[in-house]
Design a protein around this motif. Structure first.
Motif, PDB file in Angstrom:
ATOM      1  N   TYR A  70      27.562  29.899  -4.480  1.00 56.42           N
ATOM      2  CA  TYR A  70      26.743  30.769  -5.574  1.00 56.42           C
ATOM      3  C   TYR A  70      25.372  31.192  -4.587  1.00 56.42           C
ATOM      4  O   TYR A  70      24.815  30.491  -3.847  1.00 56.42           O
ATOM      5  N   PRO A  71      25.108  32.475  -4.869  1.00 52.69           N
ATOM      6  CA  PRO A  71      25.834  33.553  -5.759  1.00 52.69           C
ATOM      7  C   PRO A  71      26.849  34.267  -5.074  1.00 52.69           C
ATOM      8  O   PRO A  71      26.848  34.467  -3.624  1.00 52.69           O
ATOM      9  N   GLY A  72      27.969  34.547  -5.589  1.00 53.50           N
ATOM     10  CA  GLY A  72      29.477  34.745  -5.237  1.00 53.50           C
ATOM     11  C   GLY A  72      29.242  36.148  -4.474  1.00 53.50           C
ATOM     12  O   GLY A  72      29.716  36.457  -3.351  1.00 53.50           O
ATOM     13  N   GLY A  73      28.575  37.234  -5.230  1.00 53.80           N
ATOM     14  CA  GLY A  73      28.905  38.662  -4.944  1.00 53.80           C
ATOM     15  C   GLY A  73      28.303  38.762  -3.475  1.00 53.80           C
ATOM     16  O   GLY A  73      28.797  39.449  -2.558  1.00 53.80           O
ATOM     17  N   PRO A  74      27.054  38.435  -2.972  1.00 51.98           N
ATOM     18  CA  PRO A  74      26.656  38.694  -1.752  1.00 51.98           C
ATOM     19  C   PRO A  74      27.251  37.839  -0.711  1.00 51.98           C
ATOM     20  O   PRO A  74      27.470  38.362   0.486  1.00 51.98           O
ATOM     21  N   LYS A  75      27.725  36.550  -0.923  1.00 54.31           N
ATOM     22  CA  LYS A  75      28.589  35.969   0.034  1.00 54.31           C
ATOM     23  C   LYS A  75      30.042  36.404   0.293  1.00 54.31           C
ATOM     24  O   LYS A  75      30.591  36.288   1.286  1.00 54.31           O
ATOM     25  N   ILE A  76      30.673  36.801  -0.870  1.00 53.64           N
ATOM     26  CA  ILE A  76      31.836  37.618  -0.520  1.00 53.64           C
ATOM     27  C   ILE A  76      31.818  38.831   0.258  1.00 53.64           C
ATOM     28  O   ILE A  76      32.493  38.979   1.023  1.00 53.64           O
ATOM     29  N   ASP A  77      30.603  39.420   0.021  1.00 52.46           N
ATOM     30  CA  ASP A  77      30.582  40.836   0.829  1.00 52.46           C
ATOM     31  C   ASP A  77      30.214  40.220   2.206  1.00 52.46           C
ATOM     32  O   ASP A  77      30.940  41.294   2.943  1.00 52.46           O
ATOM     33  N   LYS A  78      29.434  39.460   2.526  1.00 53.15           N
ATOM     34  CA  LYS A  78      29.078  39.126   3.929  1.00 53.15           C
ATOM     35  C   LYS A  78      30.494  38.405   4.410  1.00 53.15           C
ATOM     36  O   LYS A  78      30.908  38.987   5.705  1.00 53.15           O
ATOM     37  N   ALA A  79      31.296  37.609   3.798  1.00 56.62           N
ATOM     38  CA  ALA A  79      32.553  36.902   4.500  1.00 56.62           C
ATOM     39  C   ALA A  79      33.667  37.977   4.841  1.00 56.62           C
ATOM     40  O   ALA A  79      34.390  38.115   5.569  1.00 56.62           O
ATOM     41  N   ALA A  80      33.617  39.184   3.809  1.00 58.13           N
ATOM     42  CA  ALA A  80      34.629  40.078   3.918  1.00 58.13           C
ATOM     43  C   ALA A  80      34.348  41.089   5.347  1.00 58.13           C
ATOM     44  O   ALA A  80      35.679  41.557   5.727  1.00 58.13           O
ATOM     45  N   LYS A  81      33.163  41.100   5.634  1.00 63.46           N
ATOM     46  CA  LYS A  81      33.106  41.904   6.819  1.00 63.46           C
ATOM     47  C   LYS A  81      33.681  41.039   8.026  1.00 63.46           C
ATOM     48  O   LYS A  81      34.132  41.849   9.183  1.00 63.46           O
ATOM     49  N   GLU A  82      34.057  39.787   7.860  1.00 62.74           N
ATOM     50  CA  GLU A  82      34.657  39.187   9.057  1.00 62.74           C
ATOM     51  C   GLU A  82      36.037  39.149   8.892  1.00 62.74           C
ATOM     52  O   GLU A  82      36.860  38.307   9.517  1.00 62.74           O
ATOM     53  N   GLY A  83      36.698  39.589   7.671  1.00 59.09           N
ATOM     54  CA  GLY A  83      38.260  39.388   7.344  1.00 59.09           C
ATOM     55  C   GLY A  83      38.889  40.464   7.357  1.00 59.09           C
ATOM     56  O   GLY A  83      38.227  41.489   7.447  1.00 59.09           O
ATOM     57  N   ASN A  84      40.104  40.486   7.306  1.00 56.61           N
ATOM     58  CA  ASN A  84      41.193  41.382   7.136  1.00 56.61           C
ATOM     59  C   ASN A  84      41.422  41.937   5.574  1.00 56.61           C
ATOM     60  O   ASN A  84      42.147  41.115   4.944  1.00 56.61           O
ATOM     61  N   PRO A  85      41.024  43.126   5.403  1.00 60.02           N
ATOM     62  CA  PRO A  85      41.240  43.400   3.994  1.00 60.02           C
ATOM     63  C   PRO A  85      42.923  43.705   3.566  1.00 60.02           C
ATOM     64  O   PRO A  85      43.096  43.749   2.401  1.00 60.02           O
ATOM     65  N   ASP A  86      43.516  43.616   4.666  1.00 57.12           N
ATOM     66  CA  ASP A  86      45.047  43.977   4.429  1.00 57.12           C
ATOM     67  C   ASP A  86      45.914  42.544   4.764  1.00 57.12           C
ATOM     68  O   ASP A  86      47.103  42.872   4.709  1.00 57.12           O
ATOM     69  N   GLY A 134      49.720  22.565   2.451  1.00 58.57           N
ATOM     70  CA  GLY A 134      48.850  22.222   3.877  1.00 58.57           C
ATOM     71  C   GLY A 134      48.775  23.528   4.630  1.00 58.57           C
ATOM     72  O   GLY A 134      48.615  23.263   5.816  1.00 58.57           O
ATOM     73  N   GLN A 135      48.643  24.830   4.230  1.00 61.76           N
ATOM     74  CA  GLN A 135      48.646  25.733   5.006  1.00 61.76           C
ATOM     75  C   GLN A 135      47.146  26.082   5.247  1.00 61.76           C
ATOM     76  O   GLN A 135      46.130  25.847   4.403  1.00 61.76           O
ATOM     77  N   GLU A 136      46.674  26.738   6.572  1.00 62.84           N
ATOM     78  CA  GLU A 136      45.237  26.704   6.670  1.00 62.84           C
ATOM     79  C   GLU A 136      44.938  28.008   5.794  1.00 62.84           C
ATOM     80  O   GLU A 136      45.465  29.199   5.965  1.00 62.84           O
ATOM     81  N   LEU A 137      43.760  27.968   5.429  1.00 60.21           N
ATOM     82  CA  LEU A 137      43.004  28.894   4.467  1.00 60.21           C
ATOM     83  C   LEU A 137      42.180  29.549   5.427  1.00 60.21           C
ATOM     84  O   LEU A 137      41.035  29.078   5.560  1.00 60.21           O
ATOM     85  N   ASN A 138      42.227  31.033   5.244  1.00 59.45           N
ATOM     86  CA  ASN A 138      40.922  31.934   6.087  1.00 59.45           C
ATOM     87  C   ASN A 138      40.518  32.525   4.829  1.00 59.45           C
ATOM     88  O   ASN A 138      40.755  33.543   4.462  1.00 59.45           O
ATOM     89  N   PRO A 139      39.144  31.920   4.742  1.00 65.28           N
ATOM     90  CA  PRO A 139      38.310  32.417   3.350  1.00 65.28           C
ATOM     91  C   PRO A 139      37.992  33.857   3.780  1.00 65.28           C
ATOM     92  O   PRO A 139      37.798  34.490   2.558  1.00 65.28           O
ATOM     93  N   ASN A 140      37.550  34.237   4.884  1.00 64.51           N
ATOM     94  CA  ASN A 140      37.371  35.761   5.154  1.00 64.51           C
ATOM     95  C   ASN A 140      38.109  36.820   4.980  1.00 64.51           C
ATOM     96  O   ASN A 140      37.969  37.748   4.179  1.00 64.51           O
ATOM     97  N   ASP A 141      39.550  36.290   4.966  1.00 66.13           N
ATOM     98  CA  ASP A 141      40.698  37.288   4.932  1.00 66.13           C
ATOM     99  C   ASP A 141      40.868  37.337   3.191  1.00 66.13           C
ATOM    100  O   ASP A 141      41.178  38.330   2.723  1.00 66.13           O
ATOM    101  N   VAL A 142      40.638  36.104   2.497  1.00 66.06           N
ATOM    102  CA  VAL A 142      40.837  36.082   1.160  1.00 66.06           C
ATOM    103  C   VAL A 142      39.678  36.931   0.586  1.00 66.06           C
ATOM    104  O   VAL A 142      39.934  37.585  -0.322  1.00 66.06           O
TER     105      VAL A 142
END
Length: 365
Positions: free
Chosen positions: A196-212, A248-256
């Motif tokens: 928490y807070p989720g909004g700014p942290k999702i925004d930051k993580a998304a910049k390092e992830g694949n939106p597709d 048991g799959q590896e989770l990429n939080p930035n992609d999610v």
């Protein structure tokens, strides 16, 4: 002080220098804030005492803790706002305060402070709707913005598409059927371990992830083209996370985060642009905490440019809860003669755009 209309049809104060200076207070959730605003658009001071660090350990806002912290901080915020503006209470024309919606205990602290100041100084009291405050934040940095225009309001508790017909006149054409956009951000952020807070942290993580990386659902509601639904999207993300863990799959939080954010901002932008076209609005504004999301701002800027629509957005500090926006909204209430009595109370579920909500002002007129 009397009120008249200028040549453009806008109300303005007359008498004296013609300026209206408002002391504004905001305490609807976890920010204790006070500001001094002149003529609805000039911010003389904007003091915000945030409680984010205090509530982070709990993963969200704890109402009782928030209320106690407001009690501790509110006098200091008011003093700081007046000091930064270089004014005293004698220089204030009115006191504006958020009285809903929000956490009832938190709201009561701000309302009680405003009533005490109004009583002691014999200044008019103005109750302000929190979401109207968010919308009016656009007037502060867009000095020439005037109704009518469309506004997309996205925050932790609200997702609204609003046609601003005039100052203080709002027509809701769409709203969430379940989770608000900001609420979905918080829940998904918690699920992927961002906290928490989720909004700014999702925004930051998304910049390092694949939106597709993933295709998450975007709800369409039959017969309600402008309504939103984020519950199914949130559930889809949570189901993916749970299945990945069980297998048991590896989770990429930035992609999610990036894929989830893309699904949210696309539906928000699509609804907003379509509303502007169908309602003949050549200006779109955004408001609320999620309005500071960089992906949403970039997509709307692109779509508005492609469709010849003016795009207005407050700075991030004016998207989150603050008192300057309450001072802006309070100004337009004040110059229309809408003042409140000392029986003003907190209304945690105060609706937007409902004239009945002004019962405090109406019964004293």
């Amino acid at each position: 002080m009397s009120i008249k209309e200028n040549g453009d049809g806008d109300a303005e104060a007359v008498g004296g220098a013609g300026d209206v200076t408002i002391l504004a207070i905001e305490s609807s959730c976890d920010e204790t804030a006070a500001a001094v605003v002149r003529n609805g658009r000039e911010v003389l001071s904007n003091i915000i005492s945030s409680q984010i660090a205090l509530h982070t350990v709990y993963g969200g806002v704890v109402p009782e803790i928030a209320s106690r912290k407001h009690v501790e901080k509110i006098n200091g915020c008011v003093r700081a706002a007046l000091s930064e503006a270089g004014l005293s209470l004698n220089d204030i024309d009115a006191v504006a305060v958020t009285y809903g919606p929000g956490l009832v205990g938190a709201l009561l602290v701000g309302v009680s402070e405003a009533k005490a100041i109004a009583y002691a100084t014999k200044k008019p009291l103005i109750g302000v709707h929190h979401i109207e405050g968010h919308i009016c934040a656009n007037y502060i940095e867009n000095k020439d913005l005037k109704p009518p225009f469309a506004c997309l309001v996205v925050s932790g508790g609200h997702s609204h598409l609003v046609i601003v017909r005039d100052y203080g006149k709002y027509e809701i054409i769409g709203q969430t059927r379940d989770d608000a956009a900001g609420e979905a951000f918080d829940k998904v952020a918690r699920a992927i371990g961002l906290g928490y807070p989720g909004g700014p942290k999702i925004d930051k993580a998304a910049k390092e992830g694949n939106p597709d990386a993933f295709t998450f659902p975007q709800a369409k509601i039959a017969g309600a083209d402008y309504d939103f639904s984020f519950s199914g999207l949130k559930s889809s993300v949570l189901n993916y996370i749970n299945q990945a863990k069980m297998q048991g799959q590896e989770l990429n939080p930035n992609d999610v985060a990036a894929s989830f954010q893309k699904a949210v901002v696309q539906v928000l932008a699509e609804h907003a642009i379509r509303a502007c076209k169908e309602y003949g609005m050549d200006c779109l504004a955004i408001a609320g905490g999620v309005a500071s999301n960089t992906a949403l701002r970039e997509l709307l800027e692109k779509e508005c440019a492609a469709n010849n629509i003016r795009f207005c957005r407050p700075s991030p500090v004016l998207c989150t809860d603050n008192a300057a926006m309450i001072g802006a909204a309070g100004y337009y209430e004040f110059i229309q003669g809408k003042t409140f009595g000392l029986d003003l109370n907190a209304v945690p579920n105060l609706p937007l755009g409902d004239r009945e909500r002004r019962y405090h002002a109406d019964k004293n007129r």
